[in-house]
Scaffold this motif. Structure first.
Motif, PDB file in Angstrom:
ATOM      1  N   THR A 173     -15.320  -6.758  -6.169  1.00 18.14           N
ATOM      2  CA  THR A 173     -14.623  -5.529  -6.521  1.00 18.14           C
ATOM      3  C   THR A 173     -14.067  -5.357  -4.882  1.00 18.14           C
ATOM      4  O   THR A 173     -14.322  -5.440  -4.082  1.00 18.14           O
ATOM      5  CB  THR A 173     -15.532  -4.233  -6.738  1.00 18.14           C
ATOM      6  N   ILE A 174     -12.465  -5.243  -5.176  1.00 17.97           N
ATOM      7  CA  ILE A 174     -11.580  -4.831  -4.082  1.00 17.97           C
ATOM      8  C   ILE A 174     -11.365  -3.291  -4.048  1.00 17.97           C
ATOM      9  O   ILE A 174     -10.747  -2.892  -4.927  1.00 17.97           O
ATOM     10  CB  ILE A 174     -10.346  -5.537  -4.063  1.00 17.97           C
ATOM     11  N   HIS A 175     -11.664  -2.583  -2.917  1.00 16.05           N
ATOM     12  CA  HIS A 175     -11.230  -1.230  -3.014  1.00 16.05           C
ATOM     13  C   HIS A 175     -10.076  -1.251  -1.696  1.00 16.05           C
ATOM     14  O   HIS A 175     -10.173  -1.707  -0.648  1.00 16.05           O
ATOM     15  CB  HIS A 175     -12.177  -0.383  -2.275  1.00 16.05           C
ATOM     16  N   MET A 176      -8.900  -0.637  -2.030  1.00 14.95           N
ATOM     17  CA  MET A 176      -7.879  -0.695  -1.015  1.00 14.95           C
ATOM     18  C   MET A 176      -7.605   1.135  -1.119  1.00 14.95           C
ATOM     19  O   MET A 176      -7.396   1.724  -2.007  1.00 14.95           O
ATOM     20  CB  MET A 176      -6.278  -1.271  -1.599  1.00 14.95           C
ATOM     21  N   ALA A 177      -7.675   1.475   0.350  1.00 10.26           N
ATOM     22  CA  ALA A 177      -7.976   2.814   0.551  1.00 10.26           C
ATOM     23  C   ALA A 177      -6.337   3.526   0.516  1.00 10.26           C
ATOM     24  O   ALA A 177      -5.628   2.922   1.009  1.00 10.26           O
ATOM     25  CB  ALA A 177      -8.340   3.070   1.971  1.00 10.26           C
ATOM     26  N   ILE A 178      -6.321   4.527  -0.304  1.00 13.21           N
ATOM     27  CA  ILE A 178      -5.078   5.076  -0.539  1.00 13.21           C
ATOM     28  C   ILE A 178      -4.801   6.531   0.237  1.00 13.21           C
ATOM     29  O   ILE A 178      -3.882   6.464   1.158  1.00 13.21           O
ATOM     30  CB  ILE A 178      -4.472   5.443  -1.892  1.00 13.21           C
ATOM     31  N   THR A 179      -5.848   7.268  -0.040  1.00 15.95           N
ATOM     32  CA  THR A 179      -5.911   8.670   0.703  1.00 15.95           C
ATOM     33  C   THR A 179      -7.463   8.901   0.896  1.00 15.95           C
ATOM     34  O   THR A 179      -8.292   9.173   0.193  1.00 15.95           O
ATOM     35  CB  THR A 179      -5.304  10.038  -0.138  1.00 15.95           C
ATOM     36  N   GLY A 209      -4.766   2.145   3.715  1.00 16.56           N
ATOM     37  CA  GLY A 209      -3.949   0.907   3.608  1.00 16.56           C
ATOM     38  C   GLY A 209      -4.624  -0.176   3.725  1.00 16.56           C
ATOM     39  O   GLY A 209      -3.865  -1.204   3.760  1.00 16.56           O
ATOM     40  N   ARG A 210      -5.907  -0.180   3.841  1.00 21.78           N
ATOM     41  CA  ARG A 210      -6.476  -1.572   4.096  1.00 21.78           C
ATOM     42  C   ARG A 210      -7.723  -1.624   3.109  1.00 21.78           C
ATOM     43  O   ARG A 210      -8.086  -0.902   2.359  1.00 21.78           O
ATOM     44  CB  ARG A 210      -7.491  -1.603   5.535  1.00 21.78           C
ATOM     45  N   CYS A 211      -8.196  -2.941   2.924  1.00 22.20           N
ATOM     46  CA  CYS A 211      -8.931  -3.186   1.733  1.00 22.20           C
ATOM     47  C   CYS A 211     -10.413  -3.524   2.322  1.00 22.20           C
ATOM     48  O   CYS A 211     -10.645  -4.186   3.473  1.00 22.20           O
ATOM     49  CB  CYS A 211      -8.324  -4.575   1.039  1.00 22.20           C
ATOM     50  N   VAL A 212     -11.300  -3.212   1.227  1.00 22.28           N
ATOM     51  CA  VAL A 212     -12.775  -3.778   1.604  1.00 22.28           C
ATOM     52  C   VAL A 212     -13.258  -4.255   0.465  1.00 22.28           C
ATOM     53  O   VAL A 212     -12.663  -4.356  -0.954  1.00 22.28           O
ATOM     54  CB  VAL A 212     -13.690  -2.449   2.016  1.00 22.28           C
ATOM     55  N   ALA A 258       0.861  -1.220  -0.094  1.00 15.09           N
ATOM     56  CA  ALA A 258       0.146   0.027  -0.078  1.00 15.09           C
ATOM     57  C   ALA A 258       0.762   1.313   0.118  1.00 15.09           C
ATOM     58  O   ALA A 258       0.319   2.135  -0.656  1.00 15.09           O
ATOM     59  CB  ALA A 258      -0.890  -0.030   1.209  1.00 15.09           C
ATOM     60  N   SER A 259       1.880   1.342   0.759  1.00 15.47           N
ATOM     61  CA  SER A 259       2.627   2.274   0.880  1.00 15.47           C
ATOM     62  C   SER A 259       3.269   3.072  -0.383  1.00 15.47           C
ATOM     63  O   SER A 259       3.317   4.014  -0.820  1.00 15.47           O
ATOM     64  CB  SER A 259       3.774   2.501   1.959  1.00 15.47           C
ATOM     65  N   ALA A 260       3.975   1.856  -1.079  1.00 19.49           N
ATOM     66  CA  ALA A 260       4.821   2.079  -2.244  1.00 19.49           C
ATOM     67  C   ALA A 260       3.814   2.396  -3.147  1.00 19.49           C
ATOM     68  O   ALA A 260       4.065   3.376  -4.140  1.00 19.49           O
ATOM     69  CB  ALA A 260       5.498   0.593  -2.537  1.00 19.49           C
ATOM     70  N   MET A 261       2.638   1.857  -3.410  1.00 20.91           N
ATOM     71  CA  MET A 261       1.698   2.183  -4.556  1.00 20.91           C
ATOM     72  C   MET A 261       1.039   3.495  -4.176  1.00 20.91           C
ATOM     73  O   MET A 261       0.879   4.097  -5.170  1.00 20.91           O
ATOM     74  CB  MET A 261       0.361   1.257  -4.398  1.00 20.91           C
TER      75      MET A 261
END
Length: 273
Positions: free
Chosen positions: A190-196, A215-218, A91-94
């Motif tokens: 569908t996967i959402h990974m929260a960035i900001t 940094g987490r997925c739903v 997540a951080s690198a992305m």
């Protein structure tokens, strides 16, 4: 099982569907593909769907017999656990890759160009932007090069990715509200990974509201009525990825892959390889 192919497909595409179905039935057996065959009957108007939830209405293809619920735990199936853990580990690198790449406007595109009746609340199409790594199953070489860690993650998860699905950074500008809508098919999740994630952002699927955590997925089924909003003064960014529904069998996924490769969603025959 014979399926009447509708006139909305070109004659070439209709012939291709029949041919592909015949090959898949010969390969896997009709009994193992009964859900896919019934789903095609529903899609082509031969059979009425029996939806198990009042808020689920796939626009294109409904596969009966799959779990019918809006939200899924990231740990609920091994494939979901693997996908979400892989995304969260990077997540951080992305996030850093997105921030660098997004400074060049050439990497960003409007998610839904022009006016679209589904997204009637958008004042203009720049309110919902995207940095596409994968769109309708096709990779974006320029964006993959700009985001190498994200590209590595997508490549590592390739077997799980829905054939004509997407993988992209989704950008909701301040004040953007996406109205309630349904999407195409329940053969994917569908996967959402929260960035900001600024304050006053959220998503509601099947009547249940949740918030993202950076940094987490739903994980959810977007054939359920769903909506999202960013009522803050900052930009909301999520990474979104479409994966095969984990309750599909290998034979069913193989058949869906073959059908999608032969006949894209617009009904035109795929070009020869």
């Amino acid at each position: 099982m014979a399926i009447d192919i509708p006139e909305m497909l070109s004659p070439e595409a209709a012939e291709k569907v029949q041919s592909v179905l015949g090959e898949c039935i010969a390969k896997h057996g009709e009994a193992r593909l009964h859900r896919i065959l019934e789903g095609l009957q529903i899609a082509f108007g031969e059979k009425e769907p029996q939806y198990l939830h009042p808020l689920q209405r796939p626009e294109l293809l409904y596969i009966p017999g799959l779990p019918s619920k809006p939200w899924y735990s990231p740990d609920e199936y091994p494939s979901l656990k693997h996908a979400t853990r892989t995304l969260e580990a990077s997540a951080s690198a992305m996030r850093e890759e997105y921030l660098r790449a997004s400074t060049e406007q050439s990497h960003l595109a409007t998610y839904m160009p022009g006016k679209h009746e589904k997204f009637y609340t958008l004042q203009d199409d720049s309110q919902w932007m995207a940095l596409f790594l994968r769109k309708e199953g096709k990779l974006n070489a320029s964006n993959l090069q700009a985001c190498p860690e994200t590209a590595r993650v997508i490549d590592s998860l390739a077997p799980l990715l829905m054939s004509d699905g997407e993988a992209f950074f989704s950008v909701l500008k301040p004040g953007t509200v996406l109205p309630p809508h349904h999407d195409a098919t329940n053969c994917k999740l569908t996967i959402h990974m929260a960035i900001t994630i600024p304050p006053d952002c959220g998503i509601r699927v099947g009547g249940e509201e949740r918030q993202w955590t950076e940094g987490r997925c739903v994980v959810f089924d977007d054939t359920f009525l769903h909506e999202a909003w960013n009522k803050s003064t900052q930009t909301r960014i999520c990474f979104i990825m479409d994966v095969w529904h984990p309750a599909l069998s290998e034979e069913e996924i193989d058949t869906l892959r073959t059908l999608i490769a032969a006949v894209p969603r617009n009904g035109a025959q795929a070009p020869a390889a």
